[in-house]
Design a protein around this motif. Structure first.
Motif, PDB file in Angstrom:
ATOM      1  N   ARG A  88       0.812  -1.222   0.000  1.00 38.17           N
ATOM      2  CA  ARG A  88       0.000   0.000   0.000  1.00 38.17           C
ATOM      3  C   ARG A  88       0.843   1.267   0.000  1.00 38.17           C
ATOM      4  NH1 ARG A  88      -3.842   2.363   4.720  1.00 38.17           N
ATOM      5  NH2 ARG A  88      -4.712   4.028   3.489  1.00 38.17           N
ATOM      6  N   SER A  89       1.909   1.270   0.780  1.00 39.48           N
ATOM      7  CA  SER A  89       2.719   2.477   0.891  1.00 39.48           C
ATOM      8  C   SER A  89       3.816   2.550  -0.175  1.00 39.48           C
ATOM      9  CB  SER A  89       3.358   2.541   2.281  1.00 39.48           C
ATOM     10  OG  SER A  89       4.217   1.420   2.457  1.00 39.48           O
ATOM     11  N   LEU A  90       3.901   1.543  -1.025  1.00 39.96           N
ATOM     12  CA  LEU A  90       4.902   1.537  -2.082  1.00 39.96           C
ATOM     13  C   LEU A  90       4.293   2.092  -3.371  1.00 39.96           C
ATOM     14  CD1 LEU A  90       6.451  -1.946  -1.294  1.00 39.96           C
ATOM     15  CD2 LEU A  90       7.304   0.291  -0.609  1.00 39.96           C
ATOM     16  N   PRO A  91       5.140   2.536  -4.288  1.00 41.22           N
ATOM     17  CA  PRO A  91       4.626   3.225  -5.483  1.00 41.22           C
ATOM     18  C   PRO A  91       4.133   2.295  -6.604  1.00 41.22           C
ATOM     19  CG  PRO A  91       7.010   3.206  -5.538  1.00 41.22           C
ATOM     20  CD  PRO A  91       6.597   2.583  -4.225  1.00 41.22           C
ATOM     21  N   PHE A  92       3.326   1.314  -6.260  1.00 42.56           N
ATOM     22  CA  PHE A  92       2.746   0.451  -7.283  1.00 42.56           C
ATOM     23  C   PHE A  92       1.440   1.059  -7.775  1.00 42.56           C
ATOM     24  CE2 PHE A  92       5.066  -2.709  -4.638  1.00 42.56           C
ATOM     25  CZ  PHE A  92       5.986  -3.107  -5.604  1.00 42.56           C
ATOM     26  N   ARG A  93       1.272   1.121  -9.097  1.00 40.66           N
ATOM     27  CA  ARG A  93       0.006   1.602  -9.654  1.00 40.66           C
ATOM     28  C   ARG A  93      -1.092   0.573  -9.467  1.00 40.66           C
ATOM     29  NH1 ARG A  93       2.199   2.994 -15.452  1.00 40.66           N
ATOM     30  NH2 ARG A  93       3.398   1.225 -14.795  1.00 40.66           N
ATOM     31  N   ARG A  94      -0.668  -0.696  -9.476  1.00 37.38           N
ATOM     32  CA  ARG A  94      -1.647  -1.775  -9.395  1.00 37.38           C
ATOM     33  C   ARG A  94      -0.949  -3.009  -8.833  1.00 37.38           C
ATOM     34  NH1 ARG A  94      -4.217  -4.315 -14.780  1.00 37.38           N
ATOM     35  NH2 ARG A  94      -2.107  -3.839 -15.422  1.00 37.38           N
ATOM     36  N   VAL A  95      -1.684  -3.763  -8.029  1.00 36.61           N
ATOM     37  CA  VAL A  95      -1.208  -5.037  -7.499  1.00 36.61           C
ATOM     38  C   VAL A  95      -2.255  -6.080  -7.860  1.00 36.61           C
ATOM     39  CG1 VAL A  95      -0.586  -6.356  -5.438  1.00 36.61           C
ATOM     40  CG2 VAL A  95       0.001  -3.921  -5.587  1.00 36.61           C
ATOM     41  N   VAL A  96      -1.814  -7.114  -8.573  1.00 37.05           N
ATOM     42  CA  VAL A  96      -2.714  -8.174  -9.008  1.00 37.05           C
ATOM     43  C   VAL A  96      -2.271  -9.464  -8.350  1.00 37.05           C
ATOM     44  CG1 VAL A  96      -3.632  -9.458 -10.974  1.00 37.05           C
ATOM     45  CG2 VAL A  96      -3.049  -7.040 -11.234  1.00 37.05           C
ATOM     46  N   GLY A  97      -3.147 -10.050  -7.564  1.00 35.20           N
ATOM     47  CA  GLY A  97      -2.884 -11.344  -6.958  1.00 35.20           C
ATOM     48  C   GLY A  97      -3.538 -12.427  -7.797  1.00 35.20           C
ATOM     49  N   VAL A  98      -2.790 -13.463  -8.115  1.00 40.00           N
ATOM     50  CA  VAL A  98      -3.301 -14.573  -8.919  1.00 40.00           C
ATOM     51  C   VAL A  98      -3.375 -15.797  -8.016  1.00 40.00           C
ATOM     52  CG1 VAL A  98      -2.906 -16.023 -10.942  1.00 40.00           C
ATOM     53  CG2 VAL A  98      -2.239 -13.605 -10.982  1.00 40.00           C
ATOM     54  N   GLU A  99      -4.546 -16.391  -7.954  1.00 41.37           N
ATOM     55  CA  GLU A  99      -4.759 -17.542  -7.074  1.00 41.37           C
ATOM     56  C   GLU A  99      -5.554 -18.600  -7.824  1.00 41.37           C
ATOM     57  OE1 GLU A  99      -4.734 -20.279  -4.687  1.00 41.37           O
ATOM     58  OE2 GLU A  99      -3.755 -18.511  -3.833  1.00 41.37           O
ATOM     59  N   ALA A 100      -5.102 -19.857  -7.745  1.00 41.55           N
ATOM     60  CA  ALA A 100      -5.762 -20.966  -8.442  1.00 41.55           C
ATOM     61  C   ALA A 100      -7.022 -21.443  -7.718  1.00 41.55           C
ATOM     62  CB  ALA A 100      -4.793 -22.128  -8.619  1.00 41.55           C
ATOM     63  N   SER A 101      -7.096 -21.215  -6.430  1.00 42.94           N
ATOM     64  CA  SER A 101      -8.240 -21.689  -5.640  1.00 42.94           C
ATOM     65  C   SER A 101      -9.333 -20.627  -5.563  1.00 42.94           C
ATOM     66  CB  SER A 101      -7.780 -22.039  -4.217  1.00 42.94           C
ATOM     67  OG  SER A 101      -8.874 -22.151  -3.353  1.00 42.94           O
TER      68      SER A 101
END
Length: 158
Positions: A16-29
């Motif tokens: 959250r505090s880092l300069p990422f424009r977007r964070v995408v989590g990929v989960e198989a379940s």
């Protein structure tokens, strides 16, 4: 940033505090996706923000990687064989959309019980170690023990 094994969304919420424009989590379940989404929503309600977080129910070996994804974080994700397919997918994305890419593997995977923690080879990271286009840049020691050290790799243009 893209992360495989989004599980309960902890790996998605810390940037959250880092300069990422977007964070995408990929989960198989699907079940773990639902848990991760609920956890993200709870954090949004409690703290606000986190609009840039997304959890996708997908197979990491065939996931349509965003063209701007530059950091891939894996926390004890999967076997070497599966990681090879994931790296094939990442490399195809980089060929299609050239960019700098870094891999971060945290944890050495599930040891087979025959070796000590420090002696266990990193399971998923082994796929990157075996490919010349992935250069190991550093190992970040974990305060929780060598089993949880982070191995960082950078993609070298072919």
């Amino acid at each position: 940033m893209s992360t495989s094994g989004a599980a309960r969304a902890a790996c998605c919420c810390w940037p959250r505090s880092l300069p990422f424009r977007r964070v995408v989590g990929v989960e198989a379940s699907a079940t773990l996706c639902d848990i991760a989404r609920a956890n993200i929503e709870a954090v949004r309600r409690a703290r606000g923000g986190h609009e840039h977080l997304e959890v996708v129910h997908a197979d990491a070996t065939t996931f349509d990687i965003p063209a701007d994804a530059g950091l891939f974080y894996f926390y004890e994700p999967f076997s070497t064989e599966v990681c090879e397919a994931v790296l094939d997918n990442i490399e195809a994305s980089v060929r299609q959309h050239p960019r700098a890419v870094v891999l971060c593997f945290t944890g050495r995977g599930q040891p087979d019980g025959t070796e000590g923690e420090a002696d266990s080879p990193p399971v998923a990271a082994a796929a990157a170690q075996q490919r010349p286009q992935w250069q190991e840049r550093c190992v970040v020691p974990s305060p929780d023990g060598v089993f949880y050290d982070a191995l960082l790799f950078e993609h070298a243009p072919e």
